[in-house]
Structure formats: structure tokens, C-alpha cells
Design an enzyme around this catalytic site. Structure first.
Site, PDB file in Angstrom:
ATOM      1  N   THR A 177     117.717 -14.105  62.146  1.00  0.00           N
ATOM      2  CA  THR A 177     117.306 -14.724  63.564  1.00  0.00           C
ATOM      3  C   THR A 177     117.367 -16.142  63.700  1.00  0.00           C
ATOM      4  OG1 THR A 177     116.127 -12.805  63.788  1.00  0.00           O
ATOM      5  CG2 THR A 177     115.733 -14.502  65.604  1.00  0.00           C
ATOM      6  N   PRO A 179     116.822 -19.891  66.537  1.00  0.00           N
ATOM      7  CA  PRO A 179     115.931 -20.175  67.625  1.00  0.00           C
ATOM      8  C   PRO A 179     116.692 -19.747  68.869  1.00  0.00           C
ATOM      9  CG  PRO A 179     115.931 -22.115  66.154  1.00  0.00           C
ATOM     10  CD  PRO A 179     116.938 -20.947  65.360  1.00  0.00           C
ATOM     11  N   GLY A 385      86.045   2.972  73.201  1.00  0.00           N
ATOM     12  CA  GLY A 385      85.250   1.821  74.075  1.00  0.00           C
ATOM     13  C   GLY A 385      85.098   0.597  73.561  1.00  0.00           C
ATOM     14  N   GLU A 409     113.524  -6.259  64.417  1.00  0.00           N
ATOM     15  CA  GLU A 409     114.567  -5.597  64.094  1.00  0.00           C
ATOM     16  C   GLU A 409     114.935  -4.686  65.044  1.00  0.00           C
ATOM     17  OE1 GLU A 409     114.277  -4.008  60.171  1.00  0.00           O
ATOM     18  OE2 GLU A 409     113.012  -5.459  59.527  1.00  0.00           O
TER      19      GLU A 409
END
Ligand code: FAD
Length: 430
Positions: A177, A179, A385, A409
Site C-alpha cells: 500500500t 499513500p 451494557g 487486505e
């Protein structure tokens, strides 16, 4: 009486039974709270509603149980603090190697455990039951670093890196990957230039798991012909830096960072010689996504198990909340979805063992299971809760982690498009 009330307040969260708040009673309260924490640190009991264990071999069960025990012993006691501090707990690396967490299916001659794909999946399931960040470190090392070196590397590269990666002596990361190129990695701009006796690497990768402390990075870069090549970049090479990414609300126990290449001189024998093109990193991702499919079942099982136990113990309106239909609906739907995912994923494991699992099948399974786990985490959180938002329980941590897992991925959308393309023959990406 003070002692008993203090115990009740600890065992039944929010019971709020009044007890005299003297220094003495406060000391007892703190003592019991710490004691209970130690005793009840990990009460996990894995759900197996359709006797899935009968589909596993004795070896599978042994491997799974060893990983399960290891997670209880080594991960559960420390993971909450690691996440709060946003630190990867490096002290577990050696143990991860010992239980087969690094390259379990890599052949023994290269330091792997030589296990089958279902064993790999079961290890991922147990690790992610502990925390997605731990599973991420393990699956990046296994499927995104050891796998490409094993499949595309030279014999010399395999012997140099694989045995040390298998023990955790070396840690690796995977840089795809960028930018400006996430879902569309084929558009990458990171590049290598042939300088005769070496290459020069320039560019940057972003969102890289393990990058801040990795010893070696498997980096995907284009050559002058626009062909994608695998490059082994080693820590210490001049012009190579790995700044850490901070302020994550997700995968806090996994270190994430950048890979920056400023005219890095790469020896020619650091290029993976036996495969190029975008298919090379995508094949690695198939293996990692398969591990995620198993792993996220682990988080779902942990959330379900925690919510079921809590619902049986928590009293409101004079009854356990497990006796109310609305809570039963949540729990019944959870175990149904977990069981469906277990069956789907086991079948995928069989196909993978036979070398018949397709990219589209892996995509469907990754997408389904992450979504299933995220929905279960959200529902389980509600069953607890207010207690559900605290670090006393694992659910909120799993939920936050899964927000990364549903994105990395291949995002939820991208996996849907892969299935869509597979069944229609039409590419809807562009
Ligand atoms: P984008 O591609 O910008 O997508 C943004 C949105 O647009 C998404 O919802 C997506 O589904 C949608 N979209 C994009 N294209 C299309 C389309 N054609 N049709 C419809 N919708 C579309 N990467 C590595 O290389 N190595 C790692 O180790 C690694 N670790 C990571 C760890 C973490 C914690 C995270 C969060 C990410 C990591 N990644 C890693 C990066 C990850 O793989 C990318 O984030 C992912 O591929 C998505 O890319 P993006 O974030 O740029 O989103």
C-alpha cells in the site's frame, strides 16, 4: 458481611450492593478485585455447536489446543495493557515461533513446521481469539513475508531468511500500500532503477504492519518496464527509514508504520527472482486473507462466549438477562452465524489443502467472516451494557480491531467486487 458484599460487587459487575466504604472495606474490595482478575482472567470456552471437532484430525486438535493454551497463558494476561499503551508485546515473539505462529505451512527444511492449511487456519483462529494485532503479526510474517520468499525467492534467499523468520529471530513486513494507492495497488509509484551492478529504490509505503521494528521488508516496486518486482529491503540500508504511525484506535497491539526509500541501494541478489507482476503480491494476499477468515472466527467465538457467560450472570428485573427473549435472539443469531462461518471456512481449508481454493472463494470467506465477527462484536458489546465498553472484557477491543481487519487486505467493498466479477464475468472496479 463487608467481605461478602465486596466479593459480590466484584463478581457481579455493577451489582452496587452497599458496603461500608471504610479504608478496611476498600482494601478488601481491591484485594478481591485483583484476585478475581487473576482467577477469572480468561474463562474462554470455545463454542462448537455442530461438532466441528469431528471434522478435524487428532493433529489438528493438538495444534489448535496448544495454541489455545498458549494464548490463555501468554496473551490474555498482557493484551489489555499492551493495547492501552499501544505497544506490540515483543516478549511473545519467541513463543509465537514455538507454537508455529510463523510460517506453519513452510517446509521443515526452511525452518517452517510443514503443517497443512487447516492447521495454519486453526492457529490463526486461536491467535485472533486473543487479539487481532497478534494474529496480524503472525499472518504478515507467515503469508506476506515467508510465503513470497519461499515461493518466489532464490535458494540463497530462502536459506538466509526463512529459518530466522520461523523462530522470530527476524521479523518481516510487507509493503504494498502507498499513500495514493490502496485498493488499487497496481497504480504504485515506488520504483527500482537498474544501475548495472545494483538497483536504486525510491518511493514510500504506508500502513505497513510491523514496519517500525521489522528487520526485513518485502517491498513491491515497479521496474523501468512498469513490471512489479519483489524487493528484499533490510534494516540498516542507507536511505531506508520506517517511521511509526501513531494515534490508532484500532489494532493498538500491532505496530504500524511507513516505509520510506530515498535512493536505497539494493544488491541485485535482494530481488525475488522467480515471479513478477501484480499477481505475485496478490497471491500472498490470498494466503493472508485465508488466515484472516479463520482468525475472525476466533474473535467472534470470544465475543459470543463472553456475552453468553455475562448474560447468564447479570441480573436485571430479578432475572438473568439471558432469560429475556431479546437477549436470546442476539445470542442465538450469533451462534448460528459462527457455525455457518466455521463450516464455510473448514470447507475452504479442505479446498486449500487440495490446491483448489480460488481467489474469489477466499475473498468471499474473508468478507463474510470479518463482517460476521464485527456484527457479533457490536451485539455482544450491547449485551454487556456499560461494562461492554471497558477493558475488563475483550469485546470492545475486538470490535475496534475488526475495523482495521474489515479494511486491510482488501476492503469489504473490494471483496464484494471480486465475487461480483467472478460470478458475472464483468469487472466493476473501473
Ligand atoms: P482506499 O483504497 O482509498 O478506499 C477507500 C474506500 O473506497 C473504501 O471503502 C473502498 O472499499 C472504496 N473503494 C476503493 N475502490 C473502489 C472501487 N473500485 N469500487 C468501490 N469502492 C471502492 N498494507 C500493506 O501493504 N501492508 C500491510 O502490512 C498493511 N497493514 C495494514 C494495517 C492496518 C492497521 C491498516 C488499517 C491497513 C494496512 N494496510 C497494509 C493497508 C490496507 O491494505 C489498505 O488500507 C486497504 O487496501 C485499503 O486501502 P485505502 O486505505 O487506501 O482505502
Amino acid at each position: 458481611m463487608v467481605f461478602i458484599n465486596a466479593i459480590i460487587n466484584v463478581i457481579i459487575p455493577n451489582a452496587n450492593i452497599p458496603f461500608k466504604k471504610s479504608i478496611f472495606s476498600y482494601k478488601i474490595y481491591t484485594f478481591v478485585k485483583n484476585l478475581t482478575k487473576i482467577m477469572s482472567q480468561d474463562l474462554y470456552k470455545a463454542p462448537d455447536y455442530f461438532q466441528m471437532d469431528e471434522l478435524l484430525t487428532e493433529e489438528h486438535k493438538l495444534i489448535r489446543d496448544a495454541a489455545r493454551e498458549w494464548v490463555k497463558r501468554e496473551v490474555s494476561p498482557i493484551i489489555e495493557e499492551a493495547c492501552q499503551k499501544a505497544e506490540f508485546p515483543k516478549q511473545i515473539i519467541k513463543g509465537l515461533g514455538e507454537i508455529g505462529g510463523f510460517g506453519p505451512y513452510v517446509p521443515v527444511e526452511y525452518g517452517g513446521a510443514g503443517l497443512d492449511q487447516i492447521s495454519y487456519g486453526l492457529i490463526m483462529q486461536e491467535l485472533e481469539r486473543g487479539d487481532s494485532g497478534i494474529r496480524s503479526t503472525s499472518s504478515v510474517q507467515s503469508s506476506l513475508v515467508m510465503y513470497p520468499i519461499w515461493k518466489y525467492g532464490s535458494e540463497e534467499q530462502k536459506m538466509k531468511f526463512l529459518p530466522k523468520l520461523a523462530t522470530g529471530e527476524l521479523i518481516g513486513c510487507f509493503g504494498l500500500t502507498e499513500p495514493d494507492h490502496g485498493s488499487n495497488p497496481g497504480g504504485m509509484v515506488t520504483n527500482i532503477k537498474d544501475m548495472g551492478d545494483h538497483y536504486i529504490l525510491n518511493g514510500a509505503k504506508m500502513w505497513i504492519s510491523n514496519s517500525p521494528f521489522a528487520d526485513v521488508a518485502v517491498v513491491w516496486a515497479k521496474n523501468e518496464d512498469g513490471r512489479i518486482k519483489g524487493v528484499l529491503v533490510e534494516r540498516g540500508m542507507e536511505g531506508f527509514s520506517t517511521p511509526e504511525t501513531h494515534n490508532k484506535w484500532s489494532l493498538r497491539a500491532s505496530a504500524t508504520g511507513e516505509l520510506v526509500f530515498d535512493n536505497v541501494k539494493i544488491p541485485k541478489n535482494n530481488i525475488l527472482p522467480n515471479r513478477d507482476g501484480l499477481g505475485a503480491p496478490l497471491e500472498c494476499l490470498d494466503s493472508a486473507r485465508y488466515g484472516i477468515a479463520w482468525g475472525t472466527i476466533g474473535t467472534a467465538m470470544d465475543c459470543y462466549d463472553t456475552a453468553l457467560r455475562y448474560a447468564k450472570q447479570r441480573i436485571q428485573f430479578g432475572k438473568p438477562i439471558a432469560s429475556f427473549q431479546l437477549q436470546q435472539k442476539k445470542l442465538a443469531e450469533m451462534i448460528t452465524e459462527i457455525t455457518k462461518a466455521q463450516l464455510l471456512t473448514w470447507r475452504l481449508g479442505v479446498l486449500k489443502n487440495e490446491g483448489r481454493a480460488t481467489t474469489a472463494q477466499i475473498s468471499m470467506c474473508k468478507r463474510n467472516n470479518v463482517d460476521m465477527a464485527l456484527n457479533i462484536a457490536r451485539e455482544a458489546r450491547q449485551i454487556l451494557g456499560a461494562m461492554g465498553i471497558t477493558g475488563e472484557y475483550s469485546i470492545m477491543r475486538h470490535m475496534m480491531n475488526l475495523e482495521s481487519v474489515v479494511t486491510y487486505e482488501g476492503t469489504h467493498d473490494i471483496h464484494l467486487l471480486i465475487t461480483g466479477m467472478d460470478i458475472t464475468g464483468e469487472n466493476a472496479f473501473k
